[in-house]
Scaffold this motif. Structure first.
Motif, PDB file in Angstrom:
ATOM      1  N   LEU A 161       0.614  -1.459   0.296  1.00  0.00           N
ATOM      2  CA  LEU A 161      -0.188   0.116  -0.199  1.00  0.00           C
ATOM      3  C   LEU A 161       0.529   1.047  -0.069  1.00  0.00           C
ATOM      4  CD1 LEU A 161      -2.816  -1.083   2.762  1.00  0.00           C
ATOM      5  CD2 LEU A 161      -2.767  -0.721   0.126  1.00  0.00           C
ATOM      6  N   ARG A 162       1.731   1.107  -0.032  1.00  0.00           N
ATOM      7  CA  ARG A 162       2.874   1.766  -0.076  1.00  0.00           C
ATOM      8  C   ARG A 162       2.546   3.609  -0.594  1.00  0.00           C
ATOM      9  NH1 ARG A 162       5.606  -1.255  -2.732  1.00  0.00           N
ATOM     10  NH2 ARG A 162       6.472  -0.972  -5.007  1.00  0.00           N
ATOM     11  N   ASP A 163       1.843   3.034  -2.131  1.00  0.00           N
ATOM     12  CA  ASP A 163       2.242   4.239  -3.149  1.00  0.00           C
ATOM     13  C   ASP A 163       0.198   5.337  -2.284  1.00  0.00           C
ATOM     14  OD1 ASP A 163       3.835   3.702  -5.473  1.00  0.00           O
ATOM     15  OD2 ASP A 163       2.643   1.890  -5.821  1.00  0.00           O
ATOM     16  N   ASN A 164      -0.232   4.915  -1.819  1.00  0.00           N
ATOM     17  CA  ASN A 164      -1.229   5.300  -0.868  1.00  0.00           C
ATOM     18  C   ASN A 164      -1.542   5.655   0.065  1.00  0.00           C
ATOM     19  OD1 ASN A 164      -3.408   3.967  -3.153  1.00  0.00           O
ATOM     20  ND2 ASN A 164      -2.584   2.386  -2.277  1.00  0.00           N
ATOM     21  N   TYR A 165       0.179   6.717   0.630  1.00  0.00           N
ATOM     22  CA  TYR A 165       0.119   6.747   1.932  1.00  0.00           C
ATOM     23  C   TYR A 165       0.008   8.407   1.879  1.00  0.00           C
ATOM     24  CZ  TYR A 165       2.025   3.055   4.025  1.00  0.00           C
ATOM     25  OH  TYR A 165       2.233   1.590   4.531  1.00  0.00           O
ATOM     26  N   PHE A 166      -0.112   8.993   0.641  1.00  0.00           N
ATOM     27  CA  PHE A 166      -0.132  10.784   0.292  1.00  0.00           C
ATOM     28  C   PHE A 166      -1.579  11.484   1.203  1.00  0.00           C
ATOM     29  CE2 PHE A 166       1.650   9.167  -3.457  1.00  0.00           C
ATOM     30  CZ  PHE A 166       3.194   9.463  -3.163  1.00  0.00           C
ATOM     31  N   ARG A 167      -1.211  12.373   1.343  1.00  0.00           N
ATOM     32  CA  ARG A 167      -2.741  13.211   1.726  1.00  0.00           C
ATOM     33  C   ARG A 167      -3.486  13.508   0.730  1.00  0.00           C
ATOM     34  NH1 ARG A 167      -0.363  17.980   5.584  1.00  0.00           N
ATOM     35  NH2 ARG A 167       0.231  16.544   6.627  1.00  0.00           N
ATOM     36  N   ARG A 168      -2.964  14.113  -0.581  1.00  0.00           N
ATOM     37  CA  ARG A 168      -4.089  14.488  -1.219  1.00  0.00           C
ATOM     38  C   ARG A 168      -4.705  13.487  -1.858  1.00  0.00           C
ATOM     39  NH1 ARG A 168      -3.205  19.090   0.184  1.00  0.00           N
ATOM     40  NH2 ARG A 168      -2.106  20.697  -0.250  1.00  0.00           N
ATOM     41  N   SER A 169      -5.735  12.965  -1.481  1.00  0.00           N
ATOM     42  CA  SER A 169      -5.682  11.723  -2.329  1.00  0.00           C
ATOM     43  C   SER A 169      -6.140  11.346  -4.182  1.00  0.00           C
ATOM     44  CB  SER A 169      -8.210  11.957  -2.019  1.00  0.00           C
ATOM     45  OG  SER A 169      -8.176  11.893  -0.451  1.00  0.00           O
ATOM     46  N   TRP A 170      -5.686  12.821  -4.533  1.00  0.00           N
ATOM     47  CA  TRP A 170      -6.052  11.707  -6.121  1.00  0.00           C
ATOM     48  C   TRP A 170      -4.572  11.550  -6.030  1.00  0.00           C
ATOM     49  CZ3 TRP A 170      -1.818  15.086  -8.282  1.00  0.00           C
ATOM     50  CH2 TRP A 170      -2.112  16.422  -7.624  1.00  0.00           C
ATOM     51  N   MET A 171      -3.956  11.755  -5.271  1.00  0.00           N
ATOM     52  CA  MET A 171      -2.569  10.974  -6.109  1.00  0.00           C
ATOM     53  C   MET A 171      -2.344   9.887  -5.332  1.00  0.00           C
ATOM     54  SD  MET A 171       0.498  14.120  -3.933  1.00  0.00           S
ATOM     55  CE  MET A 171       1.503  13.196  -4.600  1.00  0.00           C
ATOM     56  N   ASN A 172      -3.327   8.851  -4.723  1.00  0.00           N
ATOM     57  CA  ASN A 172      -2.867   8.046  -4.302  1.00  0.00           C
ATOM     58  C   ASN A 172      -3.658   6.759  -5.535  1.00  0.00           C
ATOM     59  OD1 ASN A 172      -2.202   8.312  -1.635  1.00  0.00           O
ATOM     60  ND2 ASN A 172      -4.660   8.917  -0.822  1.00  0.00           N
TER      61      ASN A 172
ATOM     62  N   ASN B 217     -14.474   7.545  -0.890  1.00  0.00           N
ATOM     63  CA  ASN B 217     -13.322   6.415  -0.935  1.00  0.00           C
ATOM     64  C   ASN B 217     -11.936   6.987  -0.582  1.00  0.00           C
ATOM     65  OD1 ASN B 217     -14.494   4.723  -2.831  1.00  0.00           O
ATOM     66  ND2 ASN B 217     -14.836   5.955  -4.596  1.00  0.00           N
ATOM     67  N   THR B 218     -12.322   8.565  -0.195  1.00  0.00           N
ATOM     68  CA  THR B 218     -11.144   8.888   0.476  1.00  0.00           C
ATOM     69  C   THR B 218     -10.581   8.698   1.045  1.00  0.00           C
ATOM     70  OG1 THR B 218     -11.150  11.206  -0.687  1.00  0.00           O
ATOM     71  CG2 THR B 218     -10.014  11.250   1.204  1.00  0.00           C
ATOM     72  N   GLY B 219     -11.954   8.614   2.903  1.00  0.00           N
ATOM     73  CA  GLY B 219     -11.910   7.722   3.656  1.00  0.00           C
ATOM     74  C   GLY B 219     -11.831   6.740   3.779  1.00  0.00           C
ATOM     75  N   LEU B 220     -12.090   6.074   2.754  1.00  0.00           N
ATOM     76  CA  LEU B 220     -11.628   4.186   2.916  1.00  0.00           C
ATOM     77  C   LEU B 220     -10.537   4.476   2.700  1.00  0.00           C
ATOM     78  CD1 LEU B 220     -14.499   2.228   0.859  1.00  0.00           C
ATOM     79  CD2 LEU B 220     -13.882   2.705   3.770  1.00  0.00           C
ATOM     80  N   VAL B 221      -9.958   4.545   1.808  1.00  0.00           N
ATOM     81  CA  VAL B 221      -8.482   4.356   1.109  1.00  0.00           C
ATOM     82  C   VAL B 221      -8.152   5.041   2.563  1.00  0.00           C
ATOM     83  CG1 VAL B 221      -6.508   5.422  -0.084  1.00  0.00           C
ATOM     84  CG2 VAL B 221      -8.226   4.348  -0.935  1.00  0.00           C
ATOM     85  N   LYS B 222      -8.014   6.197   3.522  1.00  0.00           N
ATOM     86  CA  LYS B 222      -7.070   6.374   4.777  1.00  0.00           C
ATOM     87  C   LYS B 222      -7.490   5.027   5.224  1.00  0.00           C
ATOM     88  CE  LYS B 222      -5.920  10.976   3.403  1.00  0.00           C
ATOM     89  NZ  LYS B 222      -7.150  12.782   3.856  1.00  0.00           N
ATOM     90  N   LEU B 223      -8.224   5.468   5.410  1.00  0.00           N
ATOM     91  CA  LEU B 223      -8.389   3.833   7.164  1.00  0.00           C
ATOM     92  C   LEU B 223      -7.374   2.430   6.715  1.00  0.00           C
ATOM     93  CD1 LEU B 223     -11.796   3.181   8.712  1.00  0.00           C
ATOM     94  CD2 LEU B 223     -11.050   1.372   7.785  1.00  0.00           C
ATOM     95  N   LEU B 224      -8.238   2.569   5.755  1.00  0.00           N
ATOM     96  CA  LEU B 224      -7.338   1.344   5.043  1.00  0.00           C
ATOM     97  C   LEU B 224      -5.364   1.072   5.251  1.00  0.00           C
ATOM     98  CD1 LEU B 224      -6.871  -1.753   3.617  1.00  0.00           C
ATOM     99  CD2 LEU B 224      -6.346  -0.431   1.540  1.00  0.00           C
TER     100      LEU B 224
END
Length: 178
Positions: free
Chosen positions: A96-107, A129-136
């Motif tokens: 999941l390392r590519d999904n650690y960005f603060r800005r959602s559109w970068m994940n 989806n922003t919340g789900l990805v950040k929660l994950l």
């Protein structure tokens, strides 16, 4: 006294592991359902944490029930299972390392979830989806820390139990000799 405190602390951390694993299973299952609903291949970024979250529910649940009843050898087995879970969640966090960005559109995961809905003229659910990805991402990292912690605590509990067992055997031996 210290052994009881150590066991209680381990039990509380295992409870947190169980709760976070249940939440992860729900969130990841929803994401996997979205991928399947729209006919996309489910990425391994979701499969690996899903598998380890299901295993975490089983392992944490059994360990919570038995922490006060397991002997020395089984405490070491619990520590070994914690090491396996730690490694699994560590692998998940690396995937999941590519999904650690603060800005959602970068994940990338967020982009796929939004894009597959948009291409089917459905509501994009950007905030959901922003919340789900950040929660994950957050809960996978938290699980890495929690399973590392319970590995150490399980070893400490096992050592404490072994010391208490030896002390009891010495006391019984002294009473027999007297």
């Amino acid at each position: 006294m210290a052994g009881g405190m150590l066991k209680s602390c381990t039990w509380l951390i295992r409870l947190m592991q169980l709760i976070f694993a249940i939440i992860l299973v729900g969130a990841i299952s929803y994401m996997i359902d979205q991928y399947r609903h729209y006919g996309w291949n489910v990425p391994k970024d979701l499969i690996v944490p899903e598998v380890f979250s299901v295993l975490a529910i089983i392992i944490s649940g059994l360990s919570m029930i038995s922490i006060f009843f397991l002997g020395y050898s089984l405490q070491l087995v619990a520590a070994l299972l914690d090491v396996a879970m730690f490694a699994g969640y560590l692998a998940s966090s690396i995937l999941l390392r590519d999904n650690y960005f603060r800005r959602s559109w970068m994940n990338p995961l967020w982009n796929e979830l939004v894009w597959m809905r948009a291409t089917n003229q459905d509501s994009r659910h950007e905030r959901r989806n922003t919340g789900l990805v950040k929660l994950l991402v957050a809960f996978v990292v938290i699980q890495v820390v929690l399973f590392f912690t319970t590995t150490i605590l399980s070893i400490l509990v096992a050592r404490k139990m072994e010391k208490e067992k030896r002390l009891d055997e010495r006391k019984r031996g002294e009473h027999v000799n007297v």
